[in-house]
Design an enzyme around this catalytic site. Sequence first.
Site, PDB file in Angstrom:
ATOM      1  N   GLY A  62      46.235  52.305  49.383  1.00 28.51           N
ATOM      2  CA  GLY A  62      47.163  52.434  48.260  1.00 28.51           C
ATOM      3  C   GLY A  62      47.027  53.801  47.622  1.00 28.51           C
ATOM      4  O   GLY A  62      47.117  53.955  46.397  1.00 28.51           O
ATOM      5  N   LYS A 112      41.684  38.448  41.820  1.00 24.83           N
ATOM      6  CA  LYS A 112      40.737  39.507  41.466  1.00 24.83           C
ATOM      7  C   LYS A 112      39.367  38.924  41.119  1.00 24.83           C
ATOM      8  O   LYS A 112      38.330  39.561  41.388  1.00 24.83           O
ATOM      9  CB  LYS A 112      41.284  40.332  40.302  1.00 24.83           C
ATOM     10  CG  LYS A 112      42.460  41.226  40.664  1.00 24.83           C
ATOM     11  CD  LYS A 112      42.096  42.271  41.711  1.00 24.83           C
ATOM     12  CE  LYS A 112      43.188  43.325  41.868  1.00 24.83           C
ATOM     13  NZ  LYS A 112      42.828  44.339  42.894  1.00 24.83           N
ATOM     14  N   TYR A 160      47.237  36.459  40.109  1.00 22.74           N
ATOM     15  CA  TYR A 160      46.612  37.780  40.213  1.00 22.74           C
ATOM     16  C   TYR A 160      45.181  37.742  39.684  1.00 22.74           C
ATOM     17  O   TYR A 160      44.250  38.248  40.331  1.00 22.74           O
ATOM     18  CB  TYR A 160      47.444  38.785  39.417  1.00 22.74           C
ATOM     19  CG  TYR A 160      46.847  40.164  39.306  1.00 22.74           C
ATOM     20  CD1 TYR A 160      46.878  41.050  40.379  1.00 22.74           C
ATOM     21  CD2 TYR A 160      46.274  40.608  38.103  1.00 22.74           C
ATOM     22  CE1 TYR A 160      46.346  42.321  40.279  1.00 22.74           C
ATOM     23  CE2 TYR A 160      45.743  41.881  37.997  1.00 22.74           C
ATOM     24  CZ  TYR A 160      45.783  42.742  39.081  1.00 22.74           C
ATOM     25  OH  TYR A 160      45.250  43.996  38.969  1.00 22.74           O
ATOM     26  N   ALA A 161      44.994  37.144  38.519  1.00 25.22           N
ATOM     27  CA  ALA A 161      43.663  37.071  37.921  1.00 25.22           C
ATOM     28  C   ALA A 161      42.696  36.297  38.804  1.00 25.22           C
ATOM     29  O   ALA A 161      41.536  36.693  38.980  1.00 25.22           O
ATOM     30  CB  ALA A 161      43.749  36.423  36.534  1.00 25.22           C
ATOM     31  N   SER A 182      40.173  44.308  38.452  1.00 24.73           N
ATOM     32  CA  SER A 182      40.927  44.359  37.195  1.00 24.73           C
ATOM     33  C   SER A 182      40.179  43.550  36.148  1.00 24.73           C
ATOM     34  O   SER A 182      39.518  42.557  36.475  1.00 24.73           O
ATOM     35  CB  SER A 182      42.333  43.781  37.392  1.00 24.73           C
ATOM     36  OG  SER A 182      42.971  43.560  36.142  1.00 24.73           O
ATOM     37  N   ASN A 226      41.679  50.084  47.192  1.00 21.64           N
ATOM     38  CA  ASN A 226      42.494  50.158  45.982  1.00 21.64           C
ATOM     39  C   ASN A 226      43.795  49.370  46.087  1.00 21.64           C
ATOM     40  O   ASN A 226      44.377  49.000  45.067  1.00 21.64           O
ATOM     41  CB  ASN A 226      42.810  51.632  45.676  1.00 21.64           C
ATOM     42  CG  ASN A 226      43.851  51.789  44.595  1.00 21.64           C
ATOM     43  OD1 ASN A 226      43.592  51.526  43.429  1.00 21.64           O
ATOM     44  ND2 ASN A 226      45.054  52.207  44.976  1.00 21.64           N
TER      45      ASN A 226
END
Length: 264
Positions: free
Chosen positions: A20, A159, A155-156, A141, A87
């Site tokens: 990325g 991660k 997403y959380a 994150s 990344n």
Amino acid sequence: MAHTTKLNTDLTGKTALVTGGTKGIGKAIADELAAAGARVIISARNAPSAESTHHFIAADLTNAQQASSLARQINDEFGGIDMLINNVGGLTTPGGGYSALTDKHWEDELQLNLIAAIRLDREFIPVMTARRNAVIIHISSIAARQALWNLNLAYAVSKSALNSYSKALATELASKGVRVLTVSPGATKTPPMEKFIADYAAAQNIPEESALAQLLQQTGGIPMGRMAEPEEVASLVHYLVSPAASYLTGSIYAIDGGALPVVS
């Protein structure tokens, strides 16, 4: 034997892969490592929109075959890497809580934010252990420790899983010459973040300034009063991959302007 590398952040002679790496935090990391003397390879689905001095290889890392092809090409052409900056990632799922998320949403988020890193680690670790003094950085994150059900649930979770995986991998590789560290940015001024704010503002029919204020309020705000610049995240990554950080492994470093309302 005494170590004298505490101030040494020079990366001359080292080779890095930044996934990325064409924009946002990834681009800033690639530029920072190159400025410190590293030979930098960047990878993304699409080529950089602006001219880049880094060696670019296109790959969709949610595709196992493309991830393997990327690793083979780098190992064959460059003889491996000393630094792997995982990344690639992002928030791609809708808000609205559990009922808004399908199996496909969950699978896609896990592929992008967890499995892509696992794939590349598996491809490169044999070469990295042979080279020794290698470093893997997982870009996570602060959402992993502060999930918001209405905004970033999948997403959380992805991660958070990355954080656990990174810690376990660090323990496994600590005696094999490979350090593994996790960097967890908070709100950072990147194109994806700007789009997220714009989309949220449009959905709520409010100005973008108000949207940003609402989003930050949900997380408790940022004591420093601003979002991070990508270059600030890159500076932390540069230090962590350098000889100056030779005794660091297994840790998670939040770079969030003091946003996380926790002690550790």
